[in-house]
Design a protein around this motif. Structure first.
Motif, PDB file in Angstrom:
ATOM      1  N   MET A 100       0.853  -1.188   0.000  1.00  0.00           N
ATOM      2  CA  MET A 100       0.000   0.000   0.000  1.00  0.00           C
ATOM      3  C   MET A 100       0.893   1.243   0.000  1.00  0.00           C
ATOM      4  N   GLN A 101       0.934   1.907  -1.134  1.00  0.00           N
ATOM      5  CA  GLN A 101       1.878   3.005  -1.293  1.00  0.00           C
ATOM      6  C   GLN A 101       1.596   4.164  -0.345  1.00  0.00           C
ATOM      7  N   TYR A 102       0.308   4.429  -0.074  1.00  0.00           N
ATOM      8  CA  TYR A 102      -0.011   5.581   0.773  1.00  0.00           C
ATOM      9  C   TYR A 102       0.526   5.403   2.194  1.00  0.00           C
ATOM     10  N   VAL A 103       0.607   4.139   2.663  1.00  0.00           N
ATOM     11  CA  VAL A 103       1.173   3.878   3.990  1.00  0.00           C
ATOM     12  C   VAL A 103       2.676   4.176   3.987  1.00  0.00           C
ATOM     13  N   LYS A 104       3.350   3.807   2.900  1.00  0.00           N
ATOM     14  CA  LYS A 104       4.788   4.083   2.797  1.00  0.00           C
ATOM     15  C   LYS A 104       5.048   5.592   2.761  1.00  0.00           C
ATOM     16  N   ILE A 105       4.191   6.330   2.054  1.00  0.00           N
ATOM     17  CA  ILE A 105       4.330   7.793   1.993  1.00  0.00           C
ATOM     18  C   ILE A 105       4.128   8.387   3.384  1.00  0.00           C
ATOM     19  N   LYS A 106       3.092   7.900   4.063  1.00  0.00           N
ATOM     20  CA  LYS A 106       2.820   8.388   5.428  1.00  0.00           C
ATOM     21  C   LYS A 106       4.016   8.130   6.333  1.00  0.00           C
ATOM     22  N   ASP A 107       4.555   6.916   6.279  1.00  0.00           N
ATOM     23  CA  ASP A 107       5.698   6.559   7.126  1.00  0.00           C
ATOM     24  C   ASP A 107       6.923   7.413   6.812  1.00  0.00           C
ATOM     25  N   ALA A 108       7.117   7.724   5.547  1.00  0.00           N
ATOM     26  CA  ALA A 108       8.263   8.549   5.146  1.00  0.00           C
ATOM     27  C   ALA A 108       8.151   9.958   5.735  1.00  0.00           C
ATOM     28  N   ILE A 109       6.937  10.512   5.718  1.00  0.00           N
ATOM     29  CA  ILE A 109       6.739  11.858   6.279  1.00  0.00           C
ATOM     30  C   ILE A 109       6.889  11.827   7.798  1.00  0.00           C
ATOM     31  N   VAL A 110       6.383  10.760   8.448  1.00  0.00           N
ATOM     32  CA  VAL A 110       6.546  10.620   9.902  1.00  0.00           C
ATOM     33  C   VAL A 110       8.027  10.566  10.268  1.00  0.00           C
ATOM     34  N   GLU A 111       8.814   9.827   9.490  1.00  0.00           N
ATOM     35  CA  GLU A 111      10.258   9.739   9.744  1.00  0.00           C
ATOM     36  C   GLU A 111      10.908  11.115   9.691  1.00  0.00           C
ATOM     37  N   GLN A 112      10.491  11.926   8.708  1.00  0.00           N
ATOM     38  CA  GLN A 112      11.060  13.270   8.572  1.00  0.00           C
ATOM     39  C   GLN A 112      10.668  14.161   9.753  1.00  0.00           C
ATOM     40  N   ILE A 113       9.419  13.993  10.225  1.00  0.00           N
ATOM     41  CA  ILE A 113       8.974  14.771  11.394  1.00  0.00           C
ATOM     42  C   ILE A 113       9.797  14.369  12.617  1.00  0.00           C
ATOM     43  N   GLU A 114       9.920  13.063  12.847  1.00  0.00           N
ATOM     44  CA  GLU A 114      10.602  12.577  14.047  1.00  0.00           C
ATOM     45  C   GLU A 114      12.097  12.855  14.015  1.00  0.00           C
ATOM     46  N   ALA A 115      12.660  12.976  12.799  1.00  0.00           N
ATOM     47  CA  ALA A 115      14.089  13.291  12.668  1.00  0.00           C
ATOM     48  C   ALA A 115      14.358  14.792  12.767  1.00  0.00           C
ATOM     49  N   GLY A 116      13.283  15.581  12.889  1.00  0.00           N
ATOM     50  CA  GLY A 116      13.437  17.030  13.001  1.00  0.00           C
ATOM     51  C   GLY A 116      13.649  17.732  11.674  1.00  0.00           C
ATOM     52  N   MET A 117      13.463  17.006  10.564  1.00  0.00           N
ATOM     53  CA  MET A 117      13.612  17.617   9.237  1.00  0.00           C
ATOM     54  C   MET A 117      12.406  18.490   8.894  1.00  0.00           C
ATOM     55  N   LEU A 118      11.263  18.192   9.515  1.00  0.00           N
ATOM     56  CA  LEU A 118      10.062  19.006   9.368  1.00  0.00           C
ATOM     57  C   LEU A 118       9.706  19.535  10.752  1.00  0.00           C
ATOM     58  N   SER A 119       9.606  20.834  10.904  1.00  0.00           N
ATOM     59  CA  SER A 119       9.402  21.426  12.224  1.00  0.00           C
ATOM     60  C   SER A 119       7.942  21.841  12.425  1.00  0.00           C
ATOM     61  N   PRO A 120       7.512  21.989  13.687  1.00  0.00           N
ATOM     62  CA  PRO A 120       6.123  22.381  13.974  1.00  0.00           C
ATOM     63  C   PRO A 120       5.714  23.645  13.244  1.00  0.00           C
ATOM     64  N   ARG A 121       4.501  23.624  12.690  1.00  0.00           N
ATOM     65  CA  ARG A 121       3.885  24.722  11.933  1.00  0.00           C
ATOM     66  C   ARG A 121       4.532  24.963  10.567  1.00  0.00           C
ATOM     67  N   GLN A 122       5.494  24.108  10.197  1.00  0.00           N
ATOM     68  CA  GLN A 122       6.097  24.228   8.856  1.00  0.00           C
ATOM     69  C   GLN A 122       5.081  23.805   7.805  1.00  0.00           C
ATOM     70  N   LYS A 123       5.016  24.549   6.723  1.00  0.00           N
ATOM     71  CA  LYS A 123       4.069  24.252   5.642  1.00  0.00           C
ATOM     72  C   LYS A 123       4.650  23.184   4.727  1.00  0.00           C
ATOM     73  N   LEU A 124       3.836  22.184   4.421  1.00  0.00           N
ATOM     74  CA  LEU A 124       4.251  21.161   3.460  1.00  0.00           C
ATOM     75  C   LEU A 124       4.144  21.714   2.039  1.00  0.00           C
TER      76      LEU A 124
END
Length: 240
Positions: A1-25
């Motif tokens: 299921m590709q959408y799950v892989k996409i979701k997991d990839a974005i979660v990884e970026q959030i948890e790694a601090g690559m995406l910060s709170p209130r940052q616009k996608l």
């Protein structure tokens, strides 16, 4: 299921601090291209992230990374401002409406009113770091607070009750449910119709045991975390 892989990839970026709170996608079209997928599949991934409270959407502005939620402890008597400040957040309250009305069905039920009773209605929006996170409607029994509408009601009602009327909350009944943001609430919170919401309903009693007011709070579901520490009492069984 590709959408799950996409979701997991974005979660990884959030948890790694690559995406910060209130940052616009990036825009959905650009995001879909970067993941080499369709916008339909991308939206499934974004929907999962929203349901998990990882991201939120603002009407006509796009998707943003969710900040840490406000920890909300029903056993504490802190008002919104003090609760937020204690967690190093920046609170603000905007007053939308304050007037005397004929009690509607909700106010009559929660405050146990007779037909054709008058109540004060106070509608406010709560902000954290300039982001609207909660729409709050208060219904107040006017007989205890005859001049309430003369005060600055963007301030804490709890403080006004205590400082000017000698009334404090002694007991509160809570009811917490889930819902969706609709109508005026959607516009006030800059959300899109159908956004998940947490609804906190509070009915408050004074130190004399009188029913004095109720709050109905519609929170963006990613902005609030119910958290409490309760001391349990254990009763030893009687010997017999």
């Amino acid at each position: 299921m590709q959408y799950v892989k996409i979701k997991d990839a974005i979660v990884e970026q959030i948890e790694a601090g690559m995406l910060s709170p209130r940052q616009k996608l990036p825009a959905e079209r650009k995001l879909a291209e970067s993941f080499d997928t369709t916008r339909v599949t991308l939206r499934e991934a974004l929907g999962l992230l929203e349901a998990e409270g990882r991201i939120y959407r603002e009407d006509r502005r796009g998707w943003f990374i969710s900040p840490a939620p406000l920890r909300y402890d029903p056993t504490q008597a802190l008002n919104f401002t003090n609760m937020a400040l204690a967690q190093n957040r920046q609170p603000k309250t905007e007053l939308l409406l304050a007037k005397a009305i004929l009690a509607n069905k909700v106010a009559s039920r929660l405050l146990n009113l007779q037909p054709f009773s008058d109540v004060y209605r106070v509608d406010r929006v709560r902000y954290l770091e300039d982001r609207p996170v909660a729409y709050v409607t208060n219904y107040v029994r006017p007989e205890r607070f005859p001049s309430l509408l003369d005060f600055d009601l963007s301030q804490s009602l709890t403080d006004i009750y205590r400082d000017h009327f000698g009334v404090v909350y002694q007991q509160t009944r809570y009811r917490i449910t889930t819902s969706s943001l609709l109508g005026d609430v959607v516009q006030a919170l800059r959300a899109t119709s159908g956004t998940p919401a947490m609804v906190v309903e509070r009915v408050n009693y004074s130190q004399q045991g009188e029913l004095i007011d109720c709050h109905i709070e519609y929170w963006r579901h990613d902005a609030l975390c119910i958290e409490s520490l309760t001391q349990l009492s254990h009763h030893k069984p009687k010997a017999g």
